[in-house]
Design an enzyme around this catalytic site. Structure first.
Site, PDB file in Angstrom:
ATOM      1  NE  ARG A 175      -3.531  -2.294   2.741  1.00 37.72           N
ATOM      2  CZ  ARG A 175      -3.246  -3.434   3.342  1.00 37.72           C
ATOM      3  NH1 ARG A 175      -2.039  -3.609   3.885  1.00 37.72           N
ATOM      4  NH2 ARG A 175      -4.134  -4.410   3.410  1.00 37.72           N
ATOM      5  CE  LYS A 199      -6.187  -0.989   4.911  1.00 37.03           C
ATOM      6  NZ  LYS A 199      -7.498  -1.241   4.257  1.00 37.03           N
ATOM      7  CG  HIS A 270      -5.464   0.654  -4.259  1.00 37.32           C
ATOM      8  ND1 HIS A 270      -4.918   0.206  -3.083  1.00 37.32           N
ATOM      9  CD2 HIS A 270      -6.637  -0.014  -4.407  1.00 37.32           C
ATOM     10  CE1 HIS A 270      -5.723  -0.692  -2.532  1.00 37.32           C
ATOM     11  NE2 HIS A 270      -6.769  -0.844  -3.317  1.00 37.32           N
ATOM     12  NE  ARG A 273      -3.136  -3.470  -1.659  1.00 34.85           N
ATOM     13  CZ  ARG A 273      -2.560  -4.226  -0.729  1.00 34.85           C
ATOM     14  NH1 ARG A 273      -1.243  -4.323  -0.690  1.00 34.85           N
ATOM     15  NH2 ARG A 273      -3.285  -4.897   0.136  1.00 34.85           N
ATOM     16  CG  HIS A 296      -5.864  -8.713   0.964  1.00 35.75           C
ATOM     17  ND1 HIS A 296      -6.003  -9.202  -0.325  1.00 35.75           N
ATOM     18  CD2 HIS A 296      -5.765  -7.365   0.838  1.00 35.75           C
ATOM     19  CE1 HIS A 296      -5.967  -8.192  -1.183  1.00 35.75           C
ATOM     20  NE2 HIS A 296      -5.818  -7.078  -0.506  1.00 35.75           N
ATOM     21  CE1 TYR A 305      -6.272  -6.992  -6.922  1.00 34.11           C
ATOM     22  CE2 TYR A 305      -6.318  -8.224  -4.876  1.00 34.11           C
ATOM     23  CZ  TYR A 305      -6.171  -7.029  -5.552  1.00 34.11           C
ATOM     24  OH  TYR A 305      -5.947  -5.884  -4.867  1.00 34.11           O
TER      25      TYR A 305
END
Length: 324
Positions: A175, A199, A270, A273, A296, A305
């Site tokens: 990210r 995150k 992004h 990514r 994730h 994806y």
């Protein structure tokens, strides 16, 4: 309503909340930032949705006080709030996000003793439309990296930084906030790994290839010394004035680099990514590996994806098969 006007309205609405609701909101904000470790952007998004919810609650009920500030927050109140949002023009994706924010808040409020029971699990909301992300074709990704390399050919410090930024973003799929938060010591050249804080303060190691290694090494040896100041500290990537690279500038770097490729979709970090994840899957990587690389929390996010690769296969089939 513009996003700026929306932020102003939320600030005003928060200032007008009854004391009891305002105190609960302050506790929740601290919980998100300190206990959950969310980024400032994520905290603002969650808190903004809850401000709107509490404003609706205050408008519909008597002044809230003390420990019973959320006493009127039940399933009917949640549904009424979403109905008002829908009437104001909120779309399916927005309603789904706000319902998720409400459920996160009510779960915390119940655990913290502000609610006798959590009404959130019974709150239904429309499923958001899953919009397939724009991605680069492999040839376009190669062309973008070549454009960055060409720009850095003369050794300009900013151009060297820009090349290292796009190479590392595409090589790792990290990210933009993770990239800008990197320090020099986070890069392990012996194993070609970068240590990333993602995150929820979750740390992971992400591999990168030789092109990214060459670009980062050259930036550190030839580019960074020209921009470094006393305030640079250990930041890997620097802005023109020597401070840590800002995510907005990183977005501009990617936008300009990809913009040099004919017929490429307009995108920022992004998009790189998304492209990295798609190319990994097309190359044979399994979903679990890509999930770990991207950081994730759930496999469901990574599964998006697979839809991208299927749609691209269908497009190629329709264009090339004689009986498509």
């Amino acid at each position: 309503m513009s996003s700026r006007r929306g932020r102003v309205d939320l600030v005003r609405l928060r200032s007008e909340l009854p004391a009891g609701l305002a105190a609960v909101l302050d506790q929740y904000e601290r919980h998100l930032a300190l206990e959950r470790g969310h980024s400032p952007h994520t905290v603002r998004a969650y808190v903004g949705d809850v401000v709107a919810l509490l404003g609706h609650l205050a408008a519909d009920g008597p002044p809230a006080r003390g420990d019973h500030a959320l006493g009127a927050l039940d399933l009917a109140a949640l549904r009424s709030w979403l109905a008002d949002q829908h009437a104001a023009g909120a779309g399916r994706t927005t309603l789904a996000r706000r319902a998720a924010s409400a459920r996160t808040f009510t779960a915390w409020a119940a655990r913290a003793g502000h609610l006798a029971a959590d009404p959130g699990p019974r709150l239904a909301a429309p499923r958001p439309h899953r919009k397939l992300p724009a991605v680069l074709h492999r040839e376009q990704a190669d062309a973008a990296m070549e454009a960055a390399q060409s720009g850095a050919a003369e050794g300009d410090p900013v151009a060297l930084r820009d090349q290292a930024v796009v190479e590392l973003l595409y090589a790792t799929g990290v990210r933009v906030s993770e990239l800008c938060g990197l320090d020099i010591d986070d890069v392990d050249y012996s194993r070609r790994l970068v240590r990333v804080l993602g995150k929820g303060s979750r740390e992971r190691a992400v591999p990168f290839g030789q092109p990214a290694e060459r670009a980062v090494r050259r930036w550190l040896s030839e580019g960074r010394p020209a921009l470094v100041t006393a305030g640079s500290l250990a930041a890997l990537f620097l802005g023109a004035r020597g401070g840590r690279l800002d995510p907005r500038m990183a977005r501009r770097i990617v936008h300009d680099t990809v913009g040099a490729v004919p017929d490429a979709a307009d995108m920022g970090p992004h998009g790189l990514r998304h492209s990295a994840a798609t190319h990994l899957l097309e190359g044979g990587a399994d979903l679990r590996t890509v999930q770990e690389l991207l950081g994730h929390a759930t496999l469901a996010t990574t599964q998006l994806y697979t839809h991208v690769t299927v749609e691209r296969l269908k497009a190629i089939h329709d264009r090339t098969h004689p009986r498509s």
